[in-house]
Scaffold this motif. Structure first.
Motif, PDB file in Angstrom:
ATOM      1  N   PRO A 196      11.121  13.652  -1.873  1.00 51.90           N
ATOM      2  CA  PRO A 196      10.706  12.245  -1.889  1.00 51.90           C
ATOM      3  C   PRO A 196      11.062  11.500  -0.604  1.00 51.90           C
ATOM      4  O   PRO A 196      10.302  10.633  -0.167  1.00 51.90           O
ATOM      5  N   ARG A 197      12.201  11.844  -0.009  1.00 51.67           N
ATOM      6  CA  ARG A 197      12.587  11.155   1.232  1.00 51.67           C
ATOM      7  C   ARG A 197      11.598  11.487   2.344  1.00 51.67           C
ATOM      8  O   ARG A 197      11.187  10.609   3.105  1.00 51.67           O
ATOM      9  N   PHE A 198      11.189  12.751   2.448  1.00 49.45           N
ATOM     10  CA  PHE A 198      10.180  13.136   3.430  1.00 49.45           C
ATOM     11  C   PHE A 198       8.859  12.411   3.139  1.00 49.45           C
ATOM     12  O   PHE A 198       8.212  11.878   4.033  1.00 49.45           O
ATOM     13  N   VAL A 199       8.462  12.440   1.880  1.00 50.39           N
ATOM     14  CA  VAL A 199       7.199  11.822   1.495  1.00 50.39           C
ATOM     15  C   VAL A 199       7.205  10.336   1.839  1.00 50.39           C
ATOM     16  O   VAL A 199       6.231   9.792   2.377  1.00 50.39           O
ATOM     17  N   ASP A 200       8.316   9.658   1.515  1.00 43.79           N
ATOM     18  CA  ASP A 200       8.411   8.234   1.818  1.00 43.79           C
ATOM     19  C   ASP A 200       8.258   7.962   3.308  1.00 43.79           C
ATOM     20  O   ASP A 200       7.572   7.010   3.715  1.00 43.79           O
ATOM     21  N   ALA A 201       8.938   8.766   4.131  1.00 43.23           N
ATOM     22  CA  ALA A 201       8.857   8.562   5.576  1.00 43.23           C
ATOM     23  C   ALA A 201       7.434   8.750   6.080  1.00 43.23           C
ATOM     24  O   ALA A 201       6.918   7.943   6.862  1.00 43.23           O
ATOM     25  N   GLN A 259       1.567   5.956  -7.188  1.00 39.02           N
ATOM     26  CA  GLN A 259       0.397   6.247  -8.009  1.00 39.02           C
ATOM     27  C   GLN A 259      -0.272   7.565  -7.635  1.00 39.02           C
ATOM     28  O   GLN A 259      -0.713   8.307  -8.517  1.00 39.02           O
ATOM     29  N   LEU A 260      -0.360   7.861  -6.323  1.00 41.92           N
ATOM     30  CA  LEU A 260      -1.076   9.069  -5.901  1.00 41.92           C
ATOM     31  C   LEU A 260      -0.168  10.286  -5.804  1.00 41.92           C
ATOM     32  O   LEU A 260      -0.560  11.388  -6.182  1.00 41.92           O
ATOM     33  N   LEU A 261       1.044  10.086  -5.273  1.00 40.09           N
ATOM     34  CA  LEU A 261       1.951  11.223  -5.049  1.00 40.09           C
ATOM     35  C   LEU A 261       3.016  11.337  -6.138  1.00 40.09           C
ATOM     36  O   LEU A 261       3.824  12.254  -6.106  1.00 40.09           O
ATOM     37  N   HIS A 262       3.053  10.371  -7.040  1.00 45.99           N
ATOM     38  CA  HIS A 262       3.925  10.423  -8.225  1.00 45.99           C
ATOM     39  C   HIS A 262       5.410  10.500  -7.863  1.00 45.99           C
ATOM     40  O   HIS A 262       6.177  11.198  -8.523  1.00 45.99           O
ATOM     41  N   VAL A 263       5.808   9.790  -6.822  1.00 46.10           N
ATOM     42  CA  VAL A 263       7.232   9.606  -6.533  1.00 46.10           C
ATOM     43  C   VAL A 263       7.740   8.540  -7.493  1.00 46.10           C
ATOM     44  O   VAL A 263       7.197   7.434  -7.565  1.00 46.10           O
ATOM     45  N   SER A 264       8.765   8.864  -8.254  1.00 42.67           N
ATOM     46  CA  SER A 264       9.183   7.967  -9.340  1.00 42.67           C
ATOM     47  C   SER A 264       9.702   6.623  -8.835  1.00 42.67           C
ATOM     48  O   SER A 264       9.400   5.579  -9.404  1.00 42.67           O
ATOM     49  N   LEU A 322       0.815  -1.215   0.000  1.00 38.77           N
ATOM     50  CA  LEU A 322       0.000   0.000   0.000  1.00 38.77           C
ATOM     51  C   LEU A 322       0.849   1.265   0.000  1.00 38.77           C
ATOM     52  O   LEU A 322       0.529   2.246  -0.684  1.00 38.77           O
ATOM     53  N   SER A 323       1.919   1.273   0.768  1.00 38.63           N
ATOM     54  CA  SER A 323       2.761   2.463   0.819  1.00 38.63           C
ATOM     55  C   SER A 323       3.417   2.724  -0.533  1.00 38.63           C
ATOM     56  O   SER A 323       3.551   3.874  -0.956  1.00 38.63           O
ATOM     57  N   TRP A 324       3.809   1.664  -1.236  1.00 33.87           N
ATOM     58  CA  TRP A 324       4.379   1.843  -2.574  1.00 33.87           C
ATOM     59  C   TRP A 324       3.336   2.409  -3.528  1.00 33.87           C
ATOM     60  O   TRP A 324       3.615   3.333  -4.303  1.00 33.87           O
TER      61      TRP A 324
END
Length: 403
Positions: A171-176, A70-75, A63-65
């Motif tokens: 992206p690192r912030f978003v991932d966390a 898909q939603l936040l468009h992190v490549s 789900l996190s991937w």
């Protein structure tokens, strides 16, 4: 005069050739088989215990991937599932804290890494300096191992990848954030663990250990078996892992019943009562340890052992077993309280019949341990002490809770 037997006999039936040689391998095989069977059971129990965690981790990673990609468009949202699994890998009861620690660690690593890269540029010694300062800042701010690890790892990423990867920080912030949030969503809503089941799984080994060694001590007192009493004393001392697991489980139950709407109604019911029992059960273990040590001395010194004394210890063991059953069922532990007070009555009978110095200590520890069990069952310390005094001073078989 004993008739001489044939060679290789004791005057009885002749020994079969090779009987001793065959018995030794057979015994060894039996022992190996029993050990293998025990190992397989332990491993199967371990898999059953963490099966729910494995499902949670798999769902949270997927789900996190999906959310990040898909939603936040992190490549390349590699760190979102890593953060999710890292959160779930924390001890049950510390997942909310682990999420906050992940975010703090990432923040420290990004800020220190960006600041120093702007001032010093890139290179091997800049990498070393960035990691050292990120860890020192993380230690100063939080002191948690998880924060330090995240700060150091993020600093390495910023120092090594920022020159070739643009906008790595966001992206690192978003991932966390995504990984931690999805992990909490999975544990609280999508696949919540049952708080009562978590507590039962952790409390069962503790209460089984306590009741088994009290039973062994009762038998040792009845039979004057010093070896059995010494074994019970040694086994009860080996309780650190079980108690640690119980304490972690109480934290997990509180967290699950707080975060999960499915279990909100249990916060002040069986789960709340059960979660508050860890501290008094810990005290009961320590007081039972003193009881068993003094029982050893009773046997060693040949002190009188009235029939009611091992009976009191056996009643105490049964009270622990009943408490475990009623906790597991989510019932009010009234029967366990009655059984515990019966142990006090038996201890009072033994005291009146006559005991030695160490026997009197055993009686006193029965009272103290019963008080601990009553508090574990949900009574206040004041009420527990009053019930114990009443049962000891006027021994009778209490029918239930007398608040």
């Amino acid at each position: 005069m004993v008739a001489a037997g044939r060679p290789g006999t004791d005057g009885g039936a002749p020994a079969r050739p090779g009987a001793g040689a065959n018995a030794a391998p057979a015994t060894t095989v039996a022992r190996l088989r029993a050990r293998l069977s025990g190992t397989l059971r332990d491993r199967a129990r371990r898999v059953r215990g963490i099966g729910g965690l494995a499902l949670q981790a798999g769902l949270a990673a997927a789900l996190s991937w999906l959310v990040a990609h898909q939603l936040l468009h992190v490549s390349q949202p590699v760190f979102a599932p890593i953060s999710a699994v890292s959160t779930l890998a924390a001890s049950i009861g510390q997942r909310l804290r682990r999420t906050v620690e992940l975010i703090i660690g990432v923040t420290v690593g990004v800020l220190v890494g960006d600041l120093l890269l702007t001032v010093t540029g890139t290179g091997w010694w800049q990498l070393a300096l960035i990691v050292v300062l990120a860890i020192l800042v993380a230690l100063f701010l939080a002191g948690s191992a998880a924060v330090v690890i995240q700060a150091g790892a993020t600093a390495v990423l910023i120092a090594t990848l920022s020159p070739s990867v643009r906008d790595l920080e966001i992206p690192r912030f978003v991932d966390a954030f995504v990984g931690g949030a999805v992990a909490l969503l999975v544990t609280a809503v999508l696949l919540p663990l049952s708080p009562l089941r978590v507590l039962n799984r952790a409390a069962r080994p503790v209460l089984d250990l306590l009741s088994d060694q009290l039973d062994a001590t009762a038998g040792a007192l009845a039979d004057g078996d010093i070896d059995r009493a010494l074994t019970a004393r040694t086994k009860l001392r080996e309780n650190k892992d079980e108690l640690r697991a119980l304490i972690e489980a109480t934290q997990g139950a509180r967290e699950a019943s707080t975060l999960s709407p499915v279990h909100w109604h249990e916060r002040h019911g069986p789960v709340g009562r059960y979660a508050q029992a860890a501290a008094p059960i810990d005290r009961a273990m320590r007081n039972a340890g003193t009881l068993i040590r003094r029982a050893v001395t009773v046997i060693e010194d040949g002190e009188p052992v009235p029939e009611a004394l091992p009976g009191a210890v056996a009643d105490l063991a049964e009270a622990v077993r009943v408490l475990k059953r009623q906790f597991a069922a989510g019932h009010e532990p009234t029967e366990a309280r009655a059984r515990a007070l019966r142990a006090v009555c038996s201890a009072s009978d033994a005291y009146r019949e006559g005991v030695g110095f160490s026997g009197a200590v055993v009686v006193a520890q029965v009272r103290t341990t019963v008080s601990d069990l009553l508090v574990a069952s949900g009574l206040t310390q004041e009420v527990a002490n009053r019930l114990v005094r009443r049962a000891f001073d006027a021994p009778e078989r209490p029918a239930g809770d007398r608040r």
